[in-house]
Every structure is written in structure tokens, then in C-alpha cells.
Design an enzyme around this catalytic site. Structure first.
Site, mmCIF file in Angstrom:
data_model
loop_
_atom_site.group_PDB
_atom_site.id
_atom_site.type_symbol
_atom_site.label_atom_id
_atom_site.label_comp_id
_atom_site.label_asym_id
_atom_site.label_seq_id
_atom_site.Cartn_x
_atom_site.Cartn_y
_atom_site.Cartn_z
ATOM 1 N N ASP A 26 0.838 -1.207 0.000
ATOM 2 C CA ASP A 26 0.000 0.000 0.000
ATOM 3 C C ASP A 26 0.871 1.253 0.000
ATOM 4 O OD1 ASP A 26 -2.292 1.505 0.039
ATOM 5 O OD2 ASP A 26 -2.686 1.228 2.174
ATOM 6 N N ARG A 30 0.005 7.699 -2.615
ATOM 7 C CA ARG A 30 0.544 8.799 -1.792
ATOM 8 C C ARG A 30 1.995 9.083 -2.141
ATOM 9 N NH1 ARG A 30 -1.200 6.174 3.602
ATOM 10 N NH2 ARG A 30 -1.817 4.555 2.120
ATOM 11 N N ASN A 74 -10.850 -2.916 -5.804
ATOM 12 C CA ASN A 74 -10.084 -1.888 -6.530
ATOM 13 C C ASN A 74 -10.737 -1.459 -7.845
ATOM 14 O OD1 ASN A 74 -6.822 -3.091 -5.435
ATOM 15 N ND2 ASN A 74 -8.068 -1.432 -4.613
ATOM 16 N N TRP A 75 -11.752 -2.208 -8.324
ATOM 17 C CA TRP A 75 -12.477 -1.778 -9.533
ATOM 18 C C TRP A 75 -13.194 -0.463 -9.299
ATOM 19 C CZ3 TRP A 75 -11.241 -4.533 -13.702
ATOM 20 C CH2 TRP A 75 -10.859 -5.869 -13.552
HETATM 21 C C1 FPP Z 1 -2.192 0.217 -3.176
HETATM 22 O O1 FPP Z 1 -1.673 1.521 -3.146
HETATM 23 C C2 FPP Z 1 -1.657 -0.475 -4.319
HETATM 24 C C3 FPP Z 1 -2.392 -1.041 -5.319
HETATM 25 C C4 FPP Z 1 -3.863 -1.042 -5.344
HETATM 26 C C5 FPP Z 1 -1.730 -1.679 -6.466
HETATM 27 C C6 FPP Z 1 -0.575 -2.552 -6.118
HETATM 28 C C7 FPP Z 1 0.246 -2.676 -7.300
HETATM 29 C C8 FPP Z 1 1.600 -2.624 -7.325
HETATM 30 C C9 FPP Z 1 2.470 -2.552 -6.167
HETATM 31 C C10 FPP Z 1 2.320 -2.598 -8.583
HETATM 32 C C11 FPP Z 1 2.279 -3.745 -9.450
HETATM 33 C C12 FPP Z 1 2.389 -5.089 -8.875
HETATM 34 C C13 FPP Z 1 2.790 -6.126 -9.611
HETATM 35 C C14 FPP Z 1 2.726 -7.509 -9.139
HETATM 36 C C15 FPP Z 1 3.329 -5.899 -10.956
HETATM 37 P P1 FPP Z 1 -2.676 2.712 -3.233
HETATM 38 O O2 FPP Z 1 -2.864 3.070 -4.667
HETATM 39 O O3 FPP Z 1 -3.952 2.387 -2.540
HETATM 40 O O4 FPP Z 1 -1.898 3.837 -2.483
HETATM 41 P P2 FPP Z 1 -2.543 4.996 -1.596
HETATM 42 O O5 FPP Z 1 -3.179 4.319 -0.415
HETATM 43 O O6 FPP Z 1 -1.368 5.820 -1.219
HETATM 44 O O7 FPP Z 1 -3.527 5.731 -2.446
#
Ligand code: FPP
Length: 248
Positions: A26, A30, A74-75
């Protein structure tokens, strides 16, 4: 709980590192926003961290690494972000396939593939196939994965086996459901890590993590390193896991 973990529990807990580490990656959004960049920039940076973390597993004695890449929830993100993530997954698989195969990593995917596009599904099948005989790190990528969805799908299959006479309801116990879960060939996670300072599980491996140890750390995923993973594994080694029992 296997007899191995049971006897570890009776001995008063692990004296070595975790065999199975699961990570909620996660903080990409940010991380990007703090640099004035779009969220997808953070996801790309996050994807780059995956390789270092996978490569650090053999030295740390981690046999199974499970990473949460995209949840059934996440969709709900914008169409731009979802499409960007799907494109990133396709590119990641195509780009990393050779290295993962050569580094003896066995890759599996968990989650419901039905909603994913055909091109991505084909790449996932291909990556599983080319790494199927590898015996090094077991990397499991959770993609369109949600624990509640997994349990619902598992229950449907179990109910079908009962309806069609392959399973007697009286034989259903807590060993039965795990055989229907996406994770059926994996041991339960020993250590679950969530980056970015959020202290929640977000529908990740709920059944499987009943007795896992947890680490909620402030580091944003694109800043996470093999060194930090090593620190958390060492800390895990000093935990006292009792699985509901008492110390001998
Ligand atoms: C959460 O961060 C992350 C995700 C929903 C996507 C995870 C994907 C990756 C780490 C990259 C690709 C992975 C592979 C296997 C190629 P967030 O977007 O919710 O961050 P935030 O909480 O700061 O908004």
C-alpha cells in the site's frame, strides 16, 4: 495448523524467520502524489520494488511470498487508474517472465480471473506454466482477489460436491474449506505485512491469516526494501506464537 506449526507452538514459538510472508503493498498513490505525479507513477515505482523483494526471499529463508496486487474492491477506482494497472500487470508479466523462470521462482495467481481481460489471463497462464517446475521461491500474486469472494467461490464448489454426492456434509470440518480456497496448495502465512501506515487487512487472506503475525509499517510500498523485509523477519523470529495454547 500443520503438525510442524503445532510443535513450534508447543516449543514456545518460532526461533527462525517466517516461511510464508504475505504483503499488502500500500501507499503507491501517496508516494506519487507527494512528488506531484499521477497515481500511476506510484504503481510503476511499486512494480519495480517487487523484483528486489522477491530476490531477497532465498537469503531470508522465505519459501512463500504472497503479494496483494489488485483487490475485488479496486475496480471502484477511476477507469484511468484501473486501465493503467491492468496494462502495468500485462507489461510486468511479459517483462519479468524470463527472469522469474531463470531465478527458479514459481509463480501462481489467486483471485477470480473471470473479470480480467483475455490478454492478461493468457499471460498469467503462460507465466504459471513456464515456472511450474521451479522449486525456489513460491511467488503468489493476488489479482482481482478478495477473501470474501474467495470464500464464496469455494463454498459454491463445496456445495456442488455435496449436491452431487462427492462430499458428505457430516465430513465437513475446518480442514475441508481450505481445500476449496484459491490458496489450497499454500501453507498459511506466518507474517502479514502492510505498508503505508494503514492498520487494516482489507479483505486479504482472512481465513488463512487466522494465526498470522502482523506488521503494519509506515514505509510507502515504493520505498520498501529487502533490508526492511530482513528486519521484519528478524523481529518475527523473536515473536512468541502460541496458536491459542500456552508456553511449555
Ligand atoms: C495500493 O496503493 C496499491 C495497489 C492497489 C496496487 C498494487 C500494485 C503494485 C504494487 C504494482 C504492481 C504489482 C505487480 C505484481 C506488478 P494505493 O494506490 O492504494 O496507495 P494509496 O493508499 O497511497 O492511495
Amino acid at each position: 495448523m500443520t503438525s510442524d506449526t503445532a510443535s513450534a507452538a508447543l516449543d514456545g514459538g518460532p526461533d527462525k524467520g517466517p516461511r510464508h510472508v504475505a504483503i499488502i503493498m500500500d501507499g503507491n498513490g501517496r508516494w506519487a502524489q507527494s512528488r506531484g505525479r499521477p497515481r500511476l507513477f506510484g504503481h510503476h515505482a511499486g512494480a519495480k520494488r517487487v523484483r528486489e523483494v522477491v530476490e531477497s526471499c532465498p537469503d531470508l529463508g522465505i519459501e512463500y511470498l504472497t503479494i496483494f496486487a489488485f483487490s475485488t474492491e479496486n475496480w471502484k477506482r477511476t477507469q484511468v487508474e484501473v486501465a493503467g494497472l491492468m496494462s502495468l500487470f500485462r507489461r510486468y508479466i511479459a517483462k519479468e517472465m524470463k527472469a522469474l523462470a531463470e531465478r527458479d521462482v514459481r509463480v501462481r495467481f489467486i483471485g477470480d480471473r473471470v473479470r480480467l481481460d483475455a490478454k492478461l489471463r493468457k499471460l498469467m497462464d503462460q507465466l504459471e506454466e513456464v515456472t511450474a517446475n521451479n522449486r525456489g521461491t513460491n511467488l503468489t500474486i493476488a489479482l482481482n482477489y478478495g477473501s470474501r469472494d474467495e470464500v464464496a467461490r469455494a463454498t459454491k464448489r463445496l456445495a456442488r460436491d455435496v449436491a452431487e454426492g462427492r462430499l458428505d456434509p457430516d465430513d465437513v470440518d475446518e480442514e475441508t474449506l481450505p481445500k476449496y480456497l484459491d490458496t489450497r496448495v499454500l501453507p498459511d502465512p506466518d507474517l502479514v505485512i502492510r505498508t503505508s501506515g494503514e492498520a487494516r487487512i482489507s479483505n486479504f487472506l482472512l481465513w488463512q491469516s487466522a494465526y498470522a503475525e502482523y506488521e503494519f509499517i509506515d514505509t510507502l510500498w515504493p520505498d520498501f526494501t529487502g533490508t526492511e523485509l530482513a528486519r521484519l523477519c528478524t523481529k518475527y523470529g523473536s515473536r512468541d506464537r502460541r496458536f491459542g495454547g500456552v508456553k511449555a
